[in-house]
Design an enzyme around this catalytic site. Structure first.
Site, short mmCIF file in Angstrom:
data_model
loop_
_atom_site.label_atom_id
_atom_site.label_comp_id
_atom_site.label_asym_id
_atom_site.label_seq_id
_atom_site.Cartn_x
_atom_site.Cartn_y
_atom_site.Cartn_z
N ASN A 38 0.86 -1.18 0.00
CA ASN A 38 0.00 0.00 0.00
C ASN A 38 0.90 1.23 0.00
O ASN A 38 1.88 1.30 0.72
CB ASN A 38 -0.93 0.00 1.21
N GLN A 39 0.55 2.21 -0.81
CA GLN A 39 1.41 3.38 -1.00
C GLN A 39 1.08 4.54 -0.06
O GLN A 39 1.69 5.62 -0.19
CB GLN A 39 1.31 3.84 -2.46
#
Length: 160
Positions: A38-39
């Site tokens: 997840n960024q």
């Protein structure tokens, strides 16, 4: 029934970022956006010029709050197999009425993805500025730089 996480919130929060519901990795770790692909932390780290992707969770929370940013989800509980928002069933919505007391300076609500963004209208009716932003999830394959530009346009990283 899966239970969500408590909000990262204090009286100084001016911007609240709302996701839909924590992933299985986040629930297991008991912290937001724990899935390594997840960024979210990378993106916010760039916007805030803070090392969010490498510090521990307690420090992540401290740094967000120092920048007047809170994090929460639209759903407090639901049924779901896997991590996709499309699999959410029987969701119960968090009690957002508490925001007036717990975050009296809140002015802007940013939604991390379209599922959370379905709540933008309610927040607009309450007088908040709203932004529906591209999801930081690895399932949403928009390039990082494009996500970053859209999040920056919403004023994330600005002083308030």
């Amino acid at each position: 029934m899966l239970q969500g996480l408590p909000p990262i919130l204090d009286a100084g929060v001016a911007t609240l970022i709302l996701g839909s519901f924590p992933s299985p990795a986040s629930l297991a770790a008991a912290h937001y956006y724990a899935h390594r692909q997840n960024q979210f932390w990378r993106l916010l780290g760039v916007l805030l010029e803070e090392p969010l992707s490498v510090v521990d969770y307690v420090e992540k929370q401290r740094l967000l709050l120092r920048h007047h940013i809170g994090v929460w989800d639209v759903y407090q509980q639901c049924l779901r197999q896997g991590a996709l928002d499309a699999a959410i069933q029987s969701p119960a919505v968090n009690d957002f009425s508490r925001l007036r007391n717990e975050a009296p300076g809140l002015r802007r609500v940013c939604f991390n993805g379209q599922t959370a963004g379905k709540f933008a209208g309610w927040f607009q009716q309450q007088g908040y500025e709203t932004w529906v932003l591209p999801s930081t999830s690895p399932a949403y394959t928009l390039a990082f730089e494009s996500k970053l530009a859209r999040w920056r346009a919403a004023g994330l990283g600005d002083p308030g």
